[in-house]
Structure formats: C-alpha cells, structure tokens
Design a protein around this motif. Structure first.
Motif, PDB file in Angstrom:
ATOM      1  N   CYS A   1      -3.056   5.495  -3.179  1.00  0.00           N
ATOM      2  CA  CYS A   1      -2.469   4.206  -2.817  1.00  0.00           C
ATOM      3  C   CYS A   1      -2.368   3.387  -4.103  1.00  0.00           C
ATOM      4  O   CYS A   1      -3.352   3.241  -4.820  1.00  0.00           O
ATOM      5  CB  CYS A   1      -3.330   3.474  -1.798  1.00  0.00           C
ATOM      6  SG  CYS A   1      -2.858   1.755  -1.583  1.00  0.00           S
TER       7      CYS A   1
ATOM      8  N   HIS B   1      -5.671   2.474   6.147  1.00  0.00           N
ATOM      9  CA  HIS B   1      -5.033   1.156   6.051  1.00  0.00           C
ATOM     10  C   HIS B   1      -4.849   0.448   7.385  1.00  0.00           C
ATOM     11  O   HIS B   1      -4.302  -0.654   7.424  1.00  0.00           O
ATOM     12  CB  HIS B   1      -3.667   1.300   5.357  1.00  0.00           C
ATOM     13  CG  HIS B   1      -3.780   1.614   3.897  1.00  0.00           C
ATOM     14  ND1 HIS B   1      -3.474   2.842   3.370  1.00  0.00           N
ATOM     15  CD2 HIS B   1      -4.213   0.864   2.862  1.00  0.00           C
ATOM     16  CE1 HIS B   1      -3.687   2.826   2.060  1.00  0.00           C
ATOM     17  NE2 HIS B   1      -4.139   1.643   1.731  1.00  0.00           N
TER      18      HIS B   1
ATOM     19  N   HIS C   1       0.869  -1.192   0.000  1.00  0.00           N
ATOM     20  CA  HIS C   1       0.000   0.000   0.000  1.00  0.00           C
ATOM     21  C   HIS C   1       0.904   1.240   0.000  1.00  0.00           C
ATOM     22  O   HIS C   1       1.033   1.920   1.010  1.00  0.00           O
ATOM     23  CB  HIS C   1      -0.949  -0.011   1.200  1.00  0.00           C
ATOM     24  CG  HIS C   1      -1.974  -1.086   1.100  1.00  0.00           C
ATOM     25  ND1 HIS C   1      -3.123  -0.960   0.371  1.00  0.00           N
ATOM     26  CD2 HIS C   1      -1.998  -2.335   1.616  1.00  0.00           C
ATOM     27  CE1 HIS C   1      -3.833  -2.063   0.442  1.00  0.00           C
ATOM     28  NE2 HIS C   1      -3.163  -2.923   1.199  1.00  0.00           N
TER      29      HIS C   1
ATOM     30  N   LYS D   1      -2.032   0.233  -4.509  1.00  0.00           N
ATOM     31  CA  LYS D   1      -2.762  -1.034  -4.472  1.00  0.00           C
ATOM     32  C   LYS D   1      -4.274  -0.806  -4.497  1.00  0.00           C
ATOM     33  O   LYS D   1      -4.988  -1.403  -5.277  1.00  0.00           O
ATOM     34  CB  LYS D   1      -2.383  -1.833  -3.227  1.00  0.00           C
ATOM     35  CG  LYS D   1      -2.985  -3.236  -3.220  1.00  0.00           C
ATOM     36  CD  LYS D   1      -2.316  -4.107  -2.178  1.00  0.00           C
ATOM     37  CE  LYS D   1      -2.817  -5.522  -2.221  1.00  0.00           C
ATOM     38  NZ  LYS D   1      -2.058  -6.398  -1.333  1.00  0.00           N
ATOM     39  N   CYS D   2      -4.735   0.096  -3.630  1.00  0.00           N
ATOM     40  CA  CYS D   2      -6.176   0.358  -3.570  1.00  0.00           C
ATOM     41  C   CYS D   2      -6.645   1.253  -4.710  1.00  0.00           C
ATOM     42  O   CYS D   2      -7.839   1.286  -5.009  1.00  0.00           O
ATOM     43  CB  CYS D   2      -6.549   1.006  -2.243  1.00  0.00           C
ATOM     44  SG  CYS D   2      -6.102   0.027  -0.813  1.00  0.00           S
TER      45      CYS D   2
HETATM   46 ZN   LIG Z   1      -4.126   0.766  -0.016  1.00  0.00          ZN
END
Ligand SMILES: [Zn+2]
Ligand SMILES: [Zn+2]
Length: 434
Positions: free
Chosen positions: A412, A432, A387, A414-415
């Motif tokens: 982020c 997170h 993240h 990843k998100c």
């Molecule tokens: Zn994230």
C-alpha cells in the motif's frame, strides 16, 4: 515538537538540528502562518473591560466550553479530588498568579477535578473576581468553597461518590452542603475555620508523641461531622461527614533520634485522604514529561497548548484502561501525531516537500533491515484515501495483516506495508476495511 524539544520552532526545519517528522508535515512558513492566524473567538463580539458581561477568557472561551462538553461524556469514578494546578507562563497577564508551593510558581491558576489516576473530569481557570460565580440554586459559600461546589456539579449525586480537597477549600458549610447533596466529602482543614471545636494544643500533642490523635464529632443541620487532629511532626486536621478516626490504621515513620522506622497510629481520615488526594499532582508530573513549549506572544495560546497536553494525558489514561499492553506516553503522543498528519489526507497530490510516508520508507531502504514498519492507526487505515497498491519487485515480504503468514510483493503506497492480493486471499481489502 513536545517530544523532541529544540530551542526555537524554526530549528525543526534546519538541515542540522531539524527533524524530518516535523518538516515533512508542512513548511516553516506555513507553520508560522497558522500560529499567527489561529484564534478561537470572533473579536467583534468582545465586551470591553468594565462593561457587564466582560469575560477575561473571552479569547479562548469557545475552546474551553467545547472541551468541557467532551469531558462531560466520561463517567466520573468513585473517588475524585479537587486541587489547583498552574499553567506555567512568564507572559504579562492580569490573570497570572503566584503560588510558592507549586514547582512552576508563576502561571495561570486552574482548579481541576481529577481521579486517582490523574484523569481530569472538569476544570475552571481562575480569572479574578469573575470566577467567583456560583451555579444557580447553589448558596454562596465564599471564594474557595465555591470552587468545590462548581466542580462538584460533575459528580453524580446519591451514588456513593467521595470528593477530597485540601484546607484552602474546606469549610463547615461546604462539607454540610455537599453531604446534603449526596456526595461524601473529606478535606484537610484549618482548625480556626471550624467554630467551637477545641482540640489539644501542639505542646500537648508533642507530649503524647507521634501518631497521637483526637476526634470530635458534632451534628450540624442533620449532618454528622467528624473533626480529627493527628500529630505527626505537626498537626494535621481533617473534616468529614462520612469517615472518622476509626478504624485506626498505621503508617511507617522514620524516627531520627533512634535511627529506625516504626509504625505510628494513623486515623482513617488521614489514610483515606492520602490515598485519594494525589490525582492532580500526578497529572502535573505526567504533563511535565512532554509539555508543548511553543512560544507565542498570544497569552491564550499557552492555555490552548496546556489543554491539548491535558487531553493527550486524559486519552492515554482512557486508552490504558481498555488495552492490556502498555504503551509509553511518548509513543502514544507520536501515534496521535502520525494519525492526525496522515488520516483523511492524500499522499499523492502533495505539492511541497516529500510525503512523510515516503521519507520513512527511504529510511527503511537504506538500513536494509530497519525497524519493523509500524501498523498505522485505524483512523489512517480506514480513511479510504490513496491506499493504492504498488508492485515492488525484489521486495517480497511478510503480509502485515495480523492473521496472515504469507508473503506479498504488493504494497500500500500510503501505509507502506506489504499485503496479499491474489486469487486466494485479499488481505489488502480486509486490512483497509475491517
Ligand atoms: Zn493503506
Ligand atoms: Zn496476507
């Protein structure tokens, strides 16, 4: 795959038919490799047919056992029903059964203990004579009644729980035994299986008209039994130890001769039975919406996929009891898939293909104002892997922390969501970790 169904598994990787949600997770070769090698038991321990200890379900046994263990952790609701279910299959197998009454006629037969919502608490796959084993300290009441005894082990005793079953299971010894063990039974019954109980004939009932009924009671081994016959278009018989014909209710019925609906009398046992019996059929219809239809030469994979489907429906029903807003089953299934594909995994070090999150992002960019990015599942948000923050010039957007209304350039990776990270606010950390 069960939501977007294609003719062949390979099609998911096809440039025309395929779906990026699937192809981004793994390559087609990897998929086929997993399918080829997946197994659930050590074949070295297999006991051949004809030898004591042989188990027809050996190949899938550890999976079934651990699933039941998980189900045992869920408290059983007050009203539960035992019914049979078919896992559809065309495979050649010695445990395949035929049932003309079910929508899928050929398949593996499973007995299920379920609540009115369709939640399954316990199950037992029918595998011929080996399935007719009663638990220790329980009398042998014959193949069909034994099924109820086995599944009723899950139901707490002396806690006012009721159990419902149809006439395939019902017998007098079953109703007596279950009652003596602190569970209240009600089943439809075949009159010829209730010794010494004489009722009006079909002709006599026909004269009395629709909604007529008759009740007889008896005491067997200190248990008071009530047999009720109710005539609608044909006779329905019930046997119970906790409820009888009273109080009489009513049911709306269509009268063809007079072309109108009228109320007819209906005994309490029939009303109760109809109210609580349908759980397994409901489960079946929920399973049918998005059934996993992956073909395989291994017969036990069909059983594995069936129970994965059942687990998803079970989880969805549990989730709905704890959340006020409604999420359709398809969305719930996709959310599980999303979480499983990305939680605990790195998005930076993927060698093959493009990470699914980036693909999603490319789609959003193209459509400029695409659909609002979804908040990832908590399993993903808090997995602590990759993240990492990224500055996106010209992409200042509303922070996705639920209780923040400021804007941020920081995303982020990843998100794929904007989150504040500055001297006043650290939504990034809160998102997170909380
Ligand atoms: Zn994230
Ligand atoms: Zn914020």
């Amino acid at each position: 795959m069960s939501i977007i169904q294609l003719p062949q598994a390979r099609n998911y990787w096809s440039p025309h038919l395929g779906h990026h949600k699937v192809s981004a997770v793994m390559t087609c070769n990897r998929w086929e490799e997993i399918k080829r090698f997946i197994h659930f038991n050590n074949n070295d321990n297999f006991i051949p047919r004809g030898t004591p200890g042989h188990d027809k379900l050996f190949k899938i046994r550890p999976f079934l056992d651990s699933l039941q263990e998980r189900l045992n952790k869920i408290p059983v609701e007050e009203n539960v029903a035992v019914d049979e279910q078919i896992i559809p299959t065309k495979a050649r197998s010695t445990i395949k059964q035929y049932n003309p009454k079910k929508p899928h006629k050929w398949g593996y037969k499973v007995f299920v203990l379920s609540g009115i919502s369709g939640f399954s608490y316990s199950f037992d796959i029918f595998a011929g004579s080996q399935s007719n084993v009663v638990p220790v300290d329980v009398p042998d009441l014959g193949t069909s009644s034994n099924v109820v005894l086995k599944l009723a082990q899950r139901v707490p005793k002396h806690m006012n729980h009721k159990i419902f079953f149809d006439n395939w299971f019902t017998s007098v010894p079953l109703v007596v035994y279950v009652s003596k063990n602190g569970i209240l039974p009600l089943g439809t019954a075949r009159l010829n299986r209730i010794p010494g109980c004489k009722m009006l004939s079909e002709k006599e009932f026909k004269k009395l008209g629709r909604g007529s009924w008759q009740e007889k009671t008896a005491i067997k081994d200190d248990v008071k039994l009530s047999t009720v016959c109710w005539y609608d278009n044909k006779i329905v018989t019930t046997l119970s130890s906790y409820v009888g014909s009273q109080p009489i209710g009513s049911k709306q019925r269509f009268f063809r001769s007079e072309k109108c609906y009228k109320d007819v009398q209906c005994p309490q046992t029939i009303l109760k039975y109809n109210e609580y019996m349908g759980g397994v059929d409901l489960l079946d219809s929920m399973l049918d919406y998005y059934r996993i239809k992956i073909r395989s030469k291994k017969w036990y994979l069909r059983i594995f996929f069936h129970f994965i489907d059942m687990c998803v429906v079970n989880s969805w029903l549990l989730w709905r009891t704890q959340n006020e807003f409604y999420m359709p089953l398809a969305d719930f299934k996709v959310a599980i898939a999303d979480a499983l594909c990305i939680s605990g995994k790195s998005v930076l070090s993927r060698k093959r293909g493009r990470p699914s999150a980036n693909l999603e992002h490319a789609y959003l960019e193209k459509t400029k104002r695409g659909p609002a990015a979804e908040i990832p599942q908590i399993e993903v948000r808090k997995d602590g892997i990759d993240h990492l923050p990224e500055w996106r010039e010209n992409e200042r957007n509303r922070c996705k922390h639920p209780d923040c209304k400021y804007q941020s350039y920081i995303y982020c990776v990843k998100c794929q969501l904007p989150l504040c990270l500055n001297k006043d606010r650290n939504c990034y950390l809160r998102f997170h970790t909380e």
